[in-house]
Write a protein that holds these residues in place. Structure first.
Motif, PDB file in Angstrom:
ATOM      1  N   SER A  39       0.834  -1.206   0.000  1.00  0.00           N
ATOM      2  CA  SER A  39       0.000   0.000   0.000  1.00  0.00           C
ATOM      3  C   SER A  39       0.868   1.256   0.000  1.00  0.00           C
ATOM      4  N   ASP A  40       2.001   1.204   0.667  1.00  0.00           N
ATOM      5  CA  ASP A  40       2.907   2.357   0.650  1.00  0.00           C
ATOM      6  C   ASP A  40       3.422   2.609  -0.763  1.00  0.00           C
ATOM      7  N   ALA A  41       3.750   1.540  -1.494  1.00  0.00           N
ATOM      8  CA  ALA A  41       4.246   1.690  -2.859  1.00  0.00           C
ATOM      9  C   ALA A  41       3.146   2.235  -3.763  1.00  0.00           C
ATOM     10  N   THR A  42       1.914   1.765  -3.548  1.00  0.00           N
ATOM     11  CA  THR A  42       0.792   2.252  -4.357  1.00  0.00           C
ATOM     12  C   THR A  42       0.529   3.726  -4.071  1.00  0.00           C
ATOM     13  N   LEU A  43       0.529   4.094  -2.813  1.00  0.00           N
ATOM     14  CA  LEU A  43       0.303   5.497  -2.462  1.00  0.00           C
ATOM     15  C   LEU A  43       1.419   6.387  -2.988  1.00  0.00           C
ATOM     16  N   ALA A  44       2.622   5.892  -2.972  1.00  0.00           N
ATOM     17  CA  ALA A  44       3.744   6.679  -3.476  1.00  0.00           C
ATOM     18  C   ALA A  44       3.582   6.915  -4.974  1.00  0.00           C
ATOM     19  N   THR A  45       3.072   5.926  -5.696  1.00  0.00           N
ATOM     20  CA  THR A  45       2.854   6.088  -7.130  1.00  0.00           C
ATOM     21  C   THR A  45       1.774   7.125  -7.383  1.00  0.00           C
ATOM     22  N   LEU A  46       0.713   7.094  -6.602  1.00  0.00           N
ATOM     23  CA  LEU A  46      -0.361   8.068  -6.777  1.00  0.00           C
ATOM     24  C   LEU A  46       0.096   9.479  -6.409  1.00  0.00           C
ATOM     25  N   ASP A  47       0.943   9.583  -5.397  1.00  0.00           N
ATOM     26  CA  ASP A  47       1.449  10.898  -5.013  1.00  0.00           C
ATOM     27  C   ASP A  47       2.324  11.502  -6.102  1.00  0.00           C
ATOM     28  N   GLU A  48       2.991  10.659  -6.887  1.00  0.00           N
ATOM     29  CA  GLU A  48       3.840  11.163  -7.953  1.00  0.00           C
ATOM     30  C   GLU A  48       3.025  11.686  -9.131  1.00  0.00           C
ATOM     31  N   ASN A  49       1.798  11.223  -9.314  1.00  0.00           N
ATOM     32  CA  ASN A  49       0.986  11.604 -10.458  1.00  0.00           C
ATOM     33  C   ASN A  49      -0.347  12.186  -9.967  1.00  0.00           C
ATOM     34  N   PRO A  50      -0.403  13.452  -9.621  1.00  0.00           N
ATOM     35  CA  PRO A  50      -1.635  14.051  -9.115  1.00  0.00           C
ATOM     36  C   PRO A  50      -2.679  14.291 -10.211  1.00  0.00           C
ATOM     37  N   ASP A  51      -2.296  14.114 -11.492  1.00  0.00           N
ATOM     38  CA  ASP A  51      -3.270  14.304 -12.571  1.00  0.00           C
ATOM     39  C   ASP A  51      -4.419  13.291 -12.475  1.00  0.00           C
ATOM     40  N   LEU A  52      -4.156  12.153 -11.860  1.00  0.00           N
ATOM     41  CA  LEU A  52      -5.209  11.154 -11.709  1.00  0.00           C
ATOM     42  C   LEU A  52      -6.344  11.711 -10.857  1.00  0.00           C
ATOM     43  N   TYR A  53      -6.009  12.406  -9.785  1.00  0.00           N
ATOM     44  CA  TYR A  53      -7.050  12.962  -8.924  1.00  0.00           C
ATOM     45  C   TYR A  53      -7.828  14.055  -9.647  1.00  0.00           C
ATOM     46  N   VAL A  54      -7.153  14.812 -10.452  1.00  0.00           N
ATOM     47  CA  VAL A  54      -7.828  15.854 -11.225  1.00  0.00           C
ATOM     48  C   VAL A  54      -8.794  15.209 -12.211  1.00  0.00           C
ATOM     49  N   TRP A  55      -8.375  14.129 -12.850  1.00  0.00           N
ATOM     50  CA  TRP A  55      -9.243  13.456 -13.820  1.00  0.00           C
ATOM     51  C   TRP A  55     -10.427  12.808 -13.123  1.00  0.00           C
ATOM     52  N   LEU A  56     -10.213  12.219 -11.947  1.00  0.00           N
ATOM     53  CA  LEU A  56     -11.315  11.597 -11.212  1.00  0.00           C
ATOM     54  C   LEU A  56     -12.378  12.624 -10.826  1.00  0.00           C
ATOM     55  N   ALA A  57     -11.990  13.851 -10.603  1.00  0.00           N
ATOM     56  CA  ALA A  57     -12.946  14.891 -10.231  1.00  0.00           C
ATOM     57  C   ALA A  57     -13.633  15.497 -11.451  1.00  0.00           C
ATOM     58  N   SER A  58     -13.183  15.184 -12.645  1.00  0.00           N
ATOM     59  CA  SER A  58     -13.761  15.784 -13.844  1.00  0.00           C
ATOM     60  C   SER A  58     -15.086  15.133 -14.221  1.00  0.00           C
ATOM     61  N   LYS A  59     -15.826  15.776 -15.117  1.00  0.00           N
ATOM     62  CA  LYS A  59     -17.100  15.261 -15.598  1.00  0.00           C
ATOM     63  C   LYS A  59     -16.911  14.024 -16.495  1.00  0.00           C
ATOM     64  N   ASP A  60     -15.746  13.898 -17.121  1.00  0.00           N
ATOM     65  CA  ASP A  60     -15.476  12.731 -17.967  1.00  0.00           C
ATOM     66  C   ASP A  60     -15.475  11.447 -17.151  1.00  0.00           C
ATOM     67  N   ALA A  61     -14.874  11.494 -15.972  1.00  0.00           N
ATOM     68  CA  ALA A  61     -14.811  10.303 -15.128  1.00  0.00           C
ATOM     69  C   ALA A  61     -16.205   9.927 -14.652  1.00  0.00           C
ATOM     70  N   VAL A  62     -17.031  10.912 -14.320  1.00  0.00           N
ATOM     71  CA  VAL A  62     -18.402  10.617 -13.870  1.00  0.00           C
ATOM     72  C   VAL A  62     -19.191  10.019 -15.032  1.00  0.00           C
ATOM     73  N   ALA A  63     -19.032  10.559 -16.230  1.00  0.00           N
ATOM     74  CA  ALA A  63     -19.753  10.034 -17.393  1.00  0.00           C
ATOM     75  C   ALA A  63     -19.295   8.608 -17.698  1.00  0.00           C
ATOM     76  N   LEU A  64     -18.011   8.339 -17.602  1.00  0.00           N
ATOM     77  CA  LEU A  64     -17.489   7.000 -17.859  1.00  0.00           C
ATOM     78  C   LEU A  64     -17.997   6.014 -16.813  1.00  0.00           C
ATOM     79  N   ALA A  65     -18.058   6.423 -15.579  1.00  0.00           N
ATOM     80  CA  ALA A  65     -18.558   5.545 -14.514  1.00  0.00           C
ATOM     81  C   ALA A  65     -20.051   5.299 -14.675  1.00  0.00           C
ATOM     82  N   SER A  66     -20.786   6.223 -15.255  1.00  0.00           N
ATOM     83  CA  SER A  66     -22.237   6.065 -15.433  1.00  0.00           C
ATOM     84  C   SER A  66     -22.585   5.093 -16.543  1.00  0.00           C
ATOM     85  N   GLU A  67     -21.686   4.910 -17.492  1.00  0.00           N
ATOM     86  CA  GLU A  67     -21.982   4.034 -18.636  1.00  0.00           C
ATOM     87  C   GLU A  67     -21.949   2.643 -18.254  1.00  0.00           C
TER      88      GLU A  67
END
Length: 118
Positions: A90-118
């Protein structure tokens, strides 16, 4: 009489006629071969065939049985070891996510919500 009986009688007549036309030498040879065949002991080939078939069946049953037997299990891990491994992963996974904050930005976008709704 039906057709099959007439056919049978015609063949029997032809056979009797053919026998009367055989030479004496041929008739003697046929009688000798018939007597030899009747006096000959039965070959044990059918016994060998059945023995071989039974042996192969037993061999295949053994092979299948060995494939289906349960495999030995390893000793269970101690709880401390598995928790330590989970924590390291879990530490290695969290470290990978901390290195790429664009993932959190994409998860908050409308595209991610639309993709999850399909």
């Amino acid at each position: 009489m039906n057709d099959s009986q007439e056919f049978d009688h015609a063949l029997r007549r032809r056979h009797a006629e053919a026998i009367t036309h055989l030479s004496a030498r041929t008739q003697v040879q046929l009688r000798n071969q018939l007597a030899a065949a009747a006096a000959a002991p039965r070959r044990p080939a059918h016994r060998v065939a059945w023995t071989a078939a039974a042996s192969f069946a037993a061999l295949f049953a053994l092979a299948i049985g060995l494939q289906l037997r349960p495999q030995p299990t390893t000793a269970p891990q101690s709880a401390a070891t598995s928790i330590a491994r989970d924590h390291d992963d879990s530490d290695a996974t969290l470290a990978t996510l901390d290195e790429n904050p664009d993932l959190y930005v994409w998860l908050a976008s409308k595209d991610a919500v639309a993709l999850a709704s399909e």
